[in-house]
Design a protein around this motif. Structure first.
Motif, short mmCIF file in Angstrom:
data_model
loop_
_atom_site.label_atom_id
_atom_site.label_comp_id
_atom_site.label_asym_id
_atom_site.label_seq_id
_atom_site.Cartn_x
_atom_site.Cartn_y
_atom_site.Cartn_z
N PHE A 1 0.89 -1.07 -0.19
CA PHE A 1 -0.01 0.12 -0.01
C PHE A 1 0.93 1.14 -0.03
N LEU A 2 2.20 1.17 0.41
CA LEU A 2 2.87 2.41 0.36
C LEU A 2 3.26 2.93 -1.12
N ALA A 3 3.06 2.04 -2.14
CA ALA A 3 3.31 2.35 -3.44
C ALA A 3 1.91 2.53 -4.26
N ILE A 4 0.80 2.73 -3.47
CA ILE A 4 -0.73 2.97 -4.07
C ILE A 4 -0.41 4.28 -4.84
N VAL A 5 0.23 5.09 -4.62
CA VAL A 5 -0.01 6.47 -5.51
C VAL A 5 0.84 6.35 -7.00
N ALA A 6 1.98 5.64 -6.77
CA ALA A 6 2.72 5.37 -7.83
C ALA A 6 1.99 4.30 -8.75
N LEU A 7 1.19 3.25 -8.23
CA LEU A 7 0.76 2.31 -8.87
C LEU A 7 -0.60 2.93 -9.55
N TYR A 8 -1.26 3.87 -8.62
CA TYR A 8 -2.46 4.37 -9.38
C TYR A 8 -1.93 4.94 -10.58
N LEU A 9 -0.84 6.15 -10.51
CA LEU A 9 -0.58 6.66 -11.68
C LEU A 9 0.00 5.90 -12.97
N ILE A 10 0.57 4.74 -12.71
CA ILE A 10 0.72 3.77 -13.74
C ILE A 10 -0.30 3.21 -14.08
N PHE A 11 -1.31 2.59 -13.56
CA PHE A 11 -2.45 2.38 -14.27
C PHE A 11 -3.24 3.14 -14.81
N THR A 12 -3.25 4.31 -14.44
CA THR A 12 -3.99 5.55 -15.04
C THR A 12 -3.57 5.56 -16.48
N GLU A 13 -2.07 5.61 -16.82
CA GLU A 13 -1.70 5.62 -18.04
C GLU A 13 -1.91 4.31 -18.66
N ILE A 14 -1.90 2.97 -18.23
CA ILE A 14 -2.08 1.88 -18.91
C ILE A 14 -3.57 1.99 -19.21
N THR A 15 -4.54 2.44 -18.31
CA THR A 15 -5.91 2.56 -18.92
C THR A 15 -6.03 3.39 -20.33
N GLU A 16 -5.28 4.45 -20.38
CA GLU A 16 -5.48 5.09 -21.68
C GLU A 16 -4.99 4.24 -22.73
N LEU A 17 -4.07 3.52 -22.53
CA LEU A 17 -3.25 2.88 -23.68
C LEU A 17 -4.06 1.49 -24.08
N TRP A 18 -4.51 0.63 -22.88
CA TRP A 18 -4.93 -0.46 -22.94
C TRP A 18 -6.00 -0.92 -21.65
N LEU B 1 -7.64 0.52 -15.05
CA LEU B 1 -8.22 0.72 -13.63
C LEU B 1 -9.55 0.13 -14.11
N ASN B 2 -10.43 -0.25 -12.97
CA ASN B 2 -11.83 -0.98 -13.24
C ASN B 2 -11.83 -2.08 -13.95
N SER B 3 -10.71 -2.83 -13.83
CA SER B 3 -10.67 -4.15 -14.45
C SER B 3 -10.22 -5.14 -13.74
N VAL B 4 -11.01 -6.23 -13.93
CA VAL B 4 -10.50 -7.57 -12.91
C VAL B 4 -9.18 -7.97 -13.29
N THR B 5 -8.63 -7.92 -14.58
CA THR B 5 -7.29 -8.22 -14.91
C THR B 5 -6.38 -7.46 -14.25
N GLY B 6 -6.59 -6.11 -14.53
CA GLY B 6 -5.50 -5.43 -13.85
C GLY B 6 -5.49 -5.39 -12.34
N LEU B 7 -6.38 -5.61 -11.60
CA LEU B 7 -6.39 -5.85 -10.19
C LEU B 7 -5.63 -7.28 -9.93
N LEU B 8 -5.79 -8.15 -10.92
CA LEU B 8 -5.07 -9.75 -10.57
C LEU B 8 -3.74 -9.46 -11.00
N LEU B 9 -3.26 -8.59 -12.00
CA LEU B 9 -1.73 -8.45 -12.04
C LEU B 9 -1.10 -7.72 -10.93
#
Length: 312
Positions: free
Chosen positions: A146-163, A168-176
């Motif tokens: 959870f210490l890296a939650i901010v960095a992870l959120y920013l990374i997945f925000t960029e991933i959401t725009e690309l794929w 975010l809001n995907s079962v696959t992303g949370l699984l990874l």
């Protein structure tokens, strides 16, 4: 009393006496010391059991309470009804429950397999960076994810725009995300268990022409079923009960897990009292898969947790 014969003739051996009255010695302690010797451990066990079972009984009774409110919940309800369960399954809970099972089973299975492959490599092979890699995996696990939650959120925000399918809001992303947090602990746990398996088995199989993959799947994995069961169970429980990261990454109602969805029922102070029965019913249903899995894997759990500590 016994009679022993020797050159000097038979001799009598009297039983040992204790005190002036000549009472025989009672092995194991005097009378009345049962509580001091073992009785206190029974008392501690009963207190621990009561402390552990109280919240479970309270939640179960609240789920069976027809009023379905926090203020009217009792440890032993006067009336029993299954209306809370029926109302829970008529809403979004079945979808949340299915998402939780998918994430829990997939996370446990994938993390178990990947950790087993990594533990096999660290245990059987000698390569450059092996010790550094083990230390690095251990040090990373010292910091909560959870210490890296901010960095992870920013990374997945960029991933959401690309794929979007793995954002975010995907079962696959949370699984990874869950896989990355469970590999370190499972790898170390499995590595200690793999070290207890004799390497002669590997060498005998290689002499017969077996490859590394054949040794791993045909010889090693069948012998490490206890540790596979332990890591699988721990991974499933962690994925099912995880709330903080899931609440940040899952905001759409269709992809929420049961933990996030049930929290939404009691998050609002105005509806918390009225929805507590639904929350309790969902919590009871959510605990059923974990209990069943634990009962099924119970025969492997003790051996899997202790055998890895014999040899590091």
């Amino acid at each position: 009393m016994a009679i022993i014969g020797n050159q000097a003739g038979p001799q009598r051996i009297e039983p040992p006496a204790d005190g002036e009255n000549g009472e025989p010695v009672v092995l194991g302690g005097a009378k009345g010391n049962w509580f001091r010797r073992v009785g206190w451990s029974h008392l501690v066990g009963v207190l621990a059991l009561a402390f552990s079972i109280f919240p479970i009984l309270f939640v179960v009774s609240a789920a069976l309470n027809p009023d379905g409110t926090l203020s009217s919940s009792q440890l032993f309800p006067s009336d029993i009804s299954f209306d809370n369960f029926a109302e829970t399954f008529s809403g979004s809970f079945p979808r949340w429950f299915l998402n939780t099972l998918i994430i829990g089973v997939a996370s446990a299975a994938l993390s178990m397999f990947i950790s087993a492959c990594a533990a096999f490599a660290f245990s059987r092979f000698r390569f450059t960076g092996r010790r550094l890699g083990l230390i690095g995996v251990l040090l990373i696990q010292l910091f909560p994810q959870f210490l890296a939650i901010v960095a992870l959120y920013l990374i997945f925000t960029e991933i959401t725009e690309l794929w979007p399918p793995i954002g975010l809001n995907s079962v696959t992303g949370l699984l990874l995300l869950y896989l990355g947090g469970a590999l370190g602990v499972n790898t170390w746990l499995m590595k200690g268990f793999f070290d207890t398996i004799p390497k002669d088995l590997d060498e005998s199989a290689k002499v017969d022409g077996a490859t590394h993959a054949q040794v791993f799947f045909g010889i090693i994995l069948p012998l490490v079923k206890p540790i596979l069961a332990v890591t699988g169970l721990l991974g499933f429980i962690a994925a099912v009960n995880e709330f903080l990261i899931a609440s940040v990454f899952l905001t759409d109602d269709s992809v929420k897990t049961a933990a996030v969805g049930l929290y939404g029922l009691v998050a609002d102070a105005q509806t918390r009292n009225a929805n507590f029965g639904l929350f309790a019913a969902g919590a009871v249903v959510l605990a059923i898969p974990t209990v069943l899995l634990f009962q099924y894997l119970q025969r492997y759990i003790v051996g899997g947790l202790t055998a890895g500590a014999v040899k590091g």
